[in-house]
Design an enzyme around this catalytic site. Structure first.
Site, PDB file in Angstrom:
ATOM      1  N   ALA A 381       0.764  -1.172  -0.104  1.00 38.31           N
ATOM      2  CA  ALA A 381      -0.156   0.017  -0.058  1.00 38.31           C
ATOM      3  C   ALA A 381       0.843   1.257  -0.056  1.00 38.31           C
ATOM      4  CB  ALA A 381      -1.074  -0.049   1.045  1.00 38.31           C
ATOM      5  N   CYS A 382       0.300   2.305  -0.693  1.00 38.87           N
ATOM      6  CA  CYS A 382       0.826   3.682  -0.783  1.00 38.87           C
ATOM      7  C   CYS A 382      -0.043   4.462  -0.857  1.00 38.87           C
ATOM      8  CB  CYS A 382       1.932   3.739  -1.914  1.00 38.87           C
ATOM      9  SG  CYS A 382       1.205   3.764  -3.464  1.00 38.87           S
ATOM     10  N   ASP A 383       0.104   5.758  -0.822  1.00 37.33           N
ATOM     11  CA  ASP A 383      -0.818   6.883  -0.780  1.00 37.33           C
ATOM     12  C   ASP A 383      -2.089   6.517  -1.927  1.00 37.33           C
ATOM     13  OD1 ASP A 383      -0.281   8.393   1.262  1.00 37.33           O
ATOM     14  OD2 ASP A 383       1.208   9.709   0.293  1.00 37.33           O
TER      15      ASP A 383
END
Length: 468
Positions: A381-383
């Site tokens: 996951a990232c932004d």
């Protein structure tokens, strides 16, 4: 609780709220970047001053910038709040600020899209369980239609004049800054904001909408280059590559490739955070690049996303490639020169054991994976769920395959859209708290360096041990 602790808590809470707001703004734009790039390429190719002028093909430019792109943003904003129903209402509400406006209404779309989503969500929750059987479809369709109509009318009559006036003021302020050669000062805010992972919010939430208006008038905009310039980050990474030691030095060459050619700027943020004084280097590099862009007349016809040197070259206007490359080069040189003494001094004080500390921390943090039982899914996951997470997921899939581990689903996604029931979630350390809050049943692993193969290998080794 003493005053210092209270102040620290307020400051942290405020920063988190700003980050969340920024992520929400960028979340409306980033899924639609393909459409923006398509519009930018059509503009660069077919307008009268483009590479291949063609009046008929250039007729796409106006309708796309006036209607298509704002409607996509409005739909995405509404969908983020309340799914497809929210998206539909958000798009109709956005139409109210578009019609009759003389400028592209991206700010209006970012406002009315979420408002439409919240409005239909409020209605749906109020009538939940109260609709007579057999009338569900009738109520759902007419409620969405009526609410959409009301919001479109309100946005046309009330919201459009306000947003139009705001855009006029903002454009005037930008013009005032440019005319007085003060634009390099923007780096004082942009570069530290990027290090706090507000890069997407700054670029797509603030600069992008203003830049589009400049493109429609002048055929290019310097604003597209303020945040997307990879030069300052490149200078930092080169300094670590040449003068640091241990893990930071070993991982820097891979980070250079990912940052400069892949356009994932987040890769260099941890290197700056290791020595916060290096913020001075990226500010100096950023300001130098902006100054170079100004005196050479540089600009882009669309948002170069991701911020790769290849993307910057692709959306440069005809005859505008050299000014863009000049700004990237000067910003890299200045950032490197300013960062060099700080990196060298830190390296002289650093023992090899200190340099490997992050890797040892990674080893300790995955020990309890053996207690997870059968692992079926891993989410990176990232932004936004597009850049760093996609790169991390690809790297992890490769290592899992090399280890002979099959049957584990590896996906990449936004931190706010991690599927429920995911066994393991991997993210950057700055996002760990957010992921844990929304996924209490998952094992959350914070990785310090996206190109540190040792950290990925530790995860794979522990997963293999858990399966044994």
């Amino acid at each position: 609780m003493n005053d210092a602790v209270k102040a620290a808590g307020v400051e942290t809470s405020g920063r988190v709220r700003i980050q969340q707001f920024g992520r929400f703004l960028s979340g409306m734009v980033m899924p639609n970047l393909g459409a923006f790039i398509a519009w930018g390429l059509i503009t660069a190719l077919f307008i009268p001053t483009g590479w291949l002028p063609n009046e008929r093909l250039a007729s796409l430019v106006g309708p796309m910038i006036t209607y298509l792109l704002p409607l996509l943003i409005g739909f995405t904003g509404g969908r983020m709040v309340w799914g497809i129903r929210g998206g539909v209402v958000g798009a109709v509400a956005t139409m109210g600020v578009i019609v009759g406006s003389g400028i592209p209404m991206f700010i209006g779309a970012m406002l009315m899209g979420p408002i439409g989503g919240y409005a239909i969500r409020f209605f749906d929750r109020k009538v939940e369980g109260k609709i007579p059987g057999g009338f569900e479809m009738l109520v759902n369709n007419f409620s969405a239609g009526i609410i959409s109509m009301i919001l479109a009318l309100v946005s046309l009559v009330l919201i459009q004049p306000v947003v139009g006036g705001l855009m006029t003021v903002l454009q005037g302020a930008v013009g005032w800054i440019v005319d007085r050669q003060l634009l390099p000062l923007a780096s004082l805010f942009i570069e530290p904001g990027k290090i706090l992972f507000l890069n997407n919010a700054i670029n797509h939430g603030v600069l992008g909408p203003l830049a589009v208006s400049q493109v429609t008038e002048a055929g290019k905009s310097i604003l597209y280059l303020l945040e997307a310039n990879p030069g300052p980050g490149l200078g930092i990474l080169l300094a670590y590559w040449l003068f640091s030691k241990g893990t930071a030095k070993d991982s820097a060459p891979g980070a250079v490739i990912i940052h400069f050619f892949g356009g994932i700027h987040e890769i260099y943020f941890p290197y700056v955070l290791m020595q916060p004084i290096l913020i001075l280097a990226v500010i100096a590099g950023g300001a130098t690049g902006v100054f170079t862009f100004m005196i050479t007349g540089a600009g882009e016809v669309a948002s170069p996303s991701p911020g790769s040197i290849l993307a910057l070259m692709a959306v440069a206007p005809r005859g505008g490639l050299l000014p863009v490359l000049s700004g990237v080069l000067t910003s890299s040189i200045v950032s490197f020169i300013v960062a060099m003494p700080f990196v060298k001094r830190a390296a002289s004080r650093m023992s090899e054991s200190d340099a490997a500390a992050s890797l040892e921390t990674a080893k300790d943090s995955v020990r309890d994976m053996k207690n997870l039982g059968k692992i079926e899914s891993i989410a990176f996951a990232c932004d936004a769920g597009m850049g760093t997470s996609a790169m991390g997921a690809t790297r992890l899939k490769k290592l899992l395959g090399e280890s002979g581990m099959t049957g584990i689903q590896v996906i990449h996604c936004s931190v706010d859209e991690v599927p429920r029931g995911t066994s393991v979630v991997i993210c950057q350390k700055s996002l760990v708290d957010r992921v844990k809050a929304s996924n209490p049943g998952s094992r959350v692993y914070g990785i310090s360096n996206l190109v540190n193969a040792g950290e990925y290998r530790e995860i794979v080794d522990e997963l293999a041990a858990a399966r044994a």
